[in-house]
Enzyme design. Structure first.
Site, PDB file in Angstrom:
ATOM      1  N   SER A 185       0.803  -1.226   0.000  1.00 24.50           N
ATOM      2  CA  SER A 185       0.000   0.000   0.000  1.00 24.50           C
ATOM      3  C   SER A 185       0.834   1.273   0.000  1.00 24.50           C
ATOM      4  O   SER A 185       0.370   2.298  -0.490  1.00 24.50           O
ATOM      5  CB  SER A 185      -0.967  -0.004   1.180  1.00 24.50           C
ATOM      6  N   HIS A 213      -5.293  -4.003  -2.432  1.00 20.69           N
ATOM      7  CA  HIS A 213      -4.972  -3.016  -3.478  1.00 20.69           C
ATOM      8  C   HIS A 213      -4.778  -3.655  -4.848  1.00 20.69           C
ATOM      9  O   HIS A 213      -4.446  -2.960  -5.804  1.00 20.69           O
ATOM     10  CB  HIS A 213      -3.702  -2.230  -3.113  1.00 20.69           C
ATOM     11  N   LYS A 244     -12.283  -0.396  -1.416  1.00 18.77           N
ATOM     12  CA  LYS A 244     -11.340   0.274  -2.324  1.00 18.77           C
ATOM     13  C   LYS A 244     -11.902   0.150  -3.752  1.00 18.77           C
ATOM     14  O   LYS A 244     -12.866   0.816  -4.078  1.00 18.77           O
ATOM     15  CB  LYS A 244      -9.937  -0.313  -2.156  1.00 18.77           C
TER      16      LYS A 244
HETATM   17  C1  LIG Z   1      -3.279  -4.059   2.334  1.00 15.41           C
HETATM   18  C2  LIG Z   1      -4.428  -3.605   3.182  1.00 15.41           C
HETATM   19  N1  LIG Z   1      -5.050  -4.493   3.947  1.00 15.41           N
HETATM   20  C3  LIG Z   1      -6.091  -4.152   4.731  1.00 15.41           C
HETATM   21  C4  LIG Z   1      -6.548  -2.854   4.767  1.00 15.41           C
HETATM   22  C5  LIG Z   1      -7.701  -2.508   5.647  1.00 15.41           C
HETATM   23  O1  LIG Z   1      -8.854  -2.485   4.881  1.00 15.41           O
HETATM   24  P1  LIG Z   1     -10.234  -2.012   5.513  1.00 15.41           P
HETATM   25  O2  LIG Z   1     -10.320  -0.536   5.285  1.00 15.41           O
HETATM   26  O3  LIG Z   1     -11.275  -2.803   4.788  1.00 15.41           O
HETATM   27  O4  LIG Z   1     -10.176  -2.358   6.969  1.00 15.41           O
HETATM   28  C6  LIG Z   1      -5.941  -1.887   3.982  1.00 15.41           C
HETATM   29  C7  LIG Z   1      -6.441  -0.502   4.037  1.00 15.41           C
HETATM   30  O5  LIG Z   1      -5.740   0.461   4.018  1.00 15.41           O
HETATM   31  C8  LIG Z   1      -4.842  -2.265   3.169  1.00 15.41           C
HETATM   32  O6  LIG Z   1      -4.216  -1.364   2.419  1.00 15.41           O
END
Ligand SMILES: Cc1ncc(COP(=O)(O)O)c(C=O)c1O
Length: 395
Positions: A185, A213, A244
């Site tokens: 990310s 992502h 997302k």
């Molecule tokens: C790689 C990754 N996993 C998990 C999450 C968390 O997602 P959520 O907003 O659905 O809790 C994010 C959010 O930034 C992320 O980038």
């Protein structure tokens, strides 16, 4: 204690203000899209959202959310195993499993909940978790929440020699897990999934891939990092978000074998002790998945936009980190400088976020541009010209 606590916190907040690292929240006045209205600033070009496919405000997504709200109400008022499971949860889970090529899927209220609920639920004392050093915070916390006798180690970011050595060192463990983001990310790079899977097969390890992502972004039809590597349907356990590219608003999932999802229903703590995904979100997510499946051209447009933006930035002498995803980070160095440049861009009508410590290591602060399939060529070219002008000014 409250007065003392408040004073202690106020001192830390003042310090952040003095350092130029204090974060302020911007209030949006309408739905996100390639452009958005921000309170006090008017309409800006948005390059800070993960709404990669511009689905969040899509009429079918809104209609799907509304219809579910009208039929099922706002909430079940309960956790899933008590009285909280709706037929629309099952429909969404079946659609996710179909889309991702897994035998089953289970939704959570967020991917944060999915990651922190999954890892402690499927690991046992003596097992080994090998986690990429740049994995998302929710994976790190999921590993922390596992039983204290589960061995947790990180391997150097995307370093397959290090991963292979660690797998070999733990040959005798009852079970080995490799956990990685699909697309990282903060870096925007793609995990070497083909090599991770090959190592997992050679060492009888289980792969957990968080494709938050990657889903909707990579692969010809947006099925994510596995599709990008020709491994669609071939990953042991996938996790991801509905907040997302799949513009349902919020929510997460685990997609895996029924043995995994059924175990989660029995023992995963966010499932047992926290309310289900709201019906409106399930309805919106289901509609977003339908649009994504029907219109893979959105994925192609997103990738063309990202490639155009990367190339134009590089031609302007502002090289982004290399990558193929819709995350385009430019390293700035100092956290205060990143925030200063982001503020300067915002005053010109470009909304992009500066990230610094502790989200990324000290000295590696960055601007993270996020591309949307809804951006036009004109939007992207204007953004590059604006960044080039601000670069020197805020330096
Ligand atoms: C790689 C990754 N996993 C998990 C999450 C968390 O997602 P959520 O907003 O659905 O809790 C994010 C959010 O930034 C992320 O980038």
């Amino acid at each position: 204690m409250t007065a003392t606590l408040d004073a202690r916190l106020a001192e830390a907040l003042d310090q952040a203000r003095r350092n130029g690292t204090y974060k302020t929240l911007r209030h949006l006045e309408g739905a996100v899209g390639p452009h958005v209205g921000v309170e006090g600033a008017g309409e800006v070009l948005l390059m800070a959202s993960n709404d990669y496919l511009a689905l969040s405000a899509h009429p079918e997504v809104i209609a799907g959310g509304k219809a579910a709200l009208e039929r099922f109400g706002a909430s079940t008022g309960s956790v899933r195993f008590i009285c909280g499971t709706l037929t629309i949860h099952r429909a969404l889970e079946q659609a996710l499993a179909r889309f991702l090529g897994t035998p089953a899927a289970l939704t959570y209220s967020s991917c944060w909940a999915a990651n922190t609920g999954l890892i402690p639920a499927i690991t046992r004392p003596g097992d080994v978790i090998l986690s990429d050093a740049l994995n998302h915070a929710s994976i790190i916390d999921g590993c922390r929440l596992a039983h204290r006798d589960v061995v947790r180690e990180t391997y150097r970011h995307a370093d397959m020699e290090d991963l292979a050595a660690k797998l070999a060192a733990h040959r005798g463990a009852p079970a080995r897990f490799i956990v990685s983001d699909g697309v990282f990310s903060m870096e925007g790079d793609v995990a070497p999934l083909d090599r991770i899977v090959a190592l997992a097969r050679a060492h009888d390890a289980t792969v957990i891939l968080d494709d938050s992502h990657g889903m909707g972004v990579l692969g010809a039809t947006g099925r994510g990092t596995p599709e990008h590597f020709g491994l669609h349907g071939g990953i042991d356990i996938l996790t991801g978000t509905l907040g997302k590219a799949v513009g349902g608003g919020t929510g997460g999932f685990v997609a895996a074998s029924p043995a995994v999802t059924e175990t989660l229903v029995q023992v995963s703590r966010p499932h047992l002790f926290s309310n289900a995904l709201p019906a409106s979100v399930a309805g919106a997510s289901l509609a977003a998945l339908t649009v994504l499946e029907r219109e893979p051209e959105r994925v192609a447009r997103l990738r063309a936009n990202a490639a155009r933006f990367r190339a134009a930035l590089a031609a302007a002498g502002i090289a982004p980190l290399p990558g193929e995803s819709a995350i385009v980070p430019v390293i700035v160095g100092d956290t205060a400088r990143a925030i200063r440049i982001a503020d300067c861009l915002f005053t010109q009508g470009l909304f992009v976020t500066g990230f610094g410590f502790p989200v990324v290591p000290e000295g590696h602060a960055r601007l993270r541009f996020q591309i949307s399939a809804g951006h036009t060529a004109q939007d992207l070219d204007w953004a590059v010209a604006t960044v080039r002008a601000a670069w020197g000014e805020a330096g």
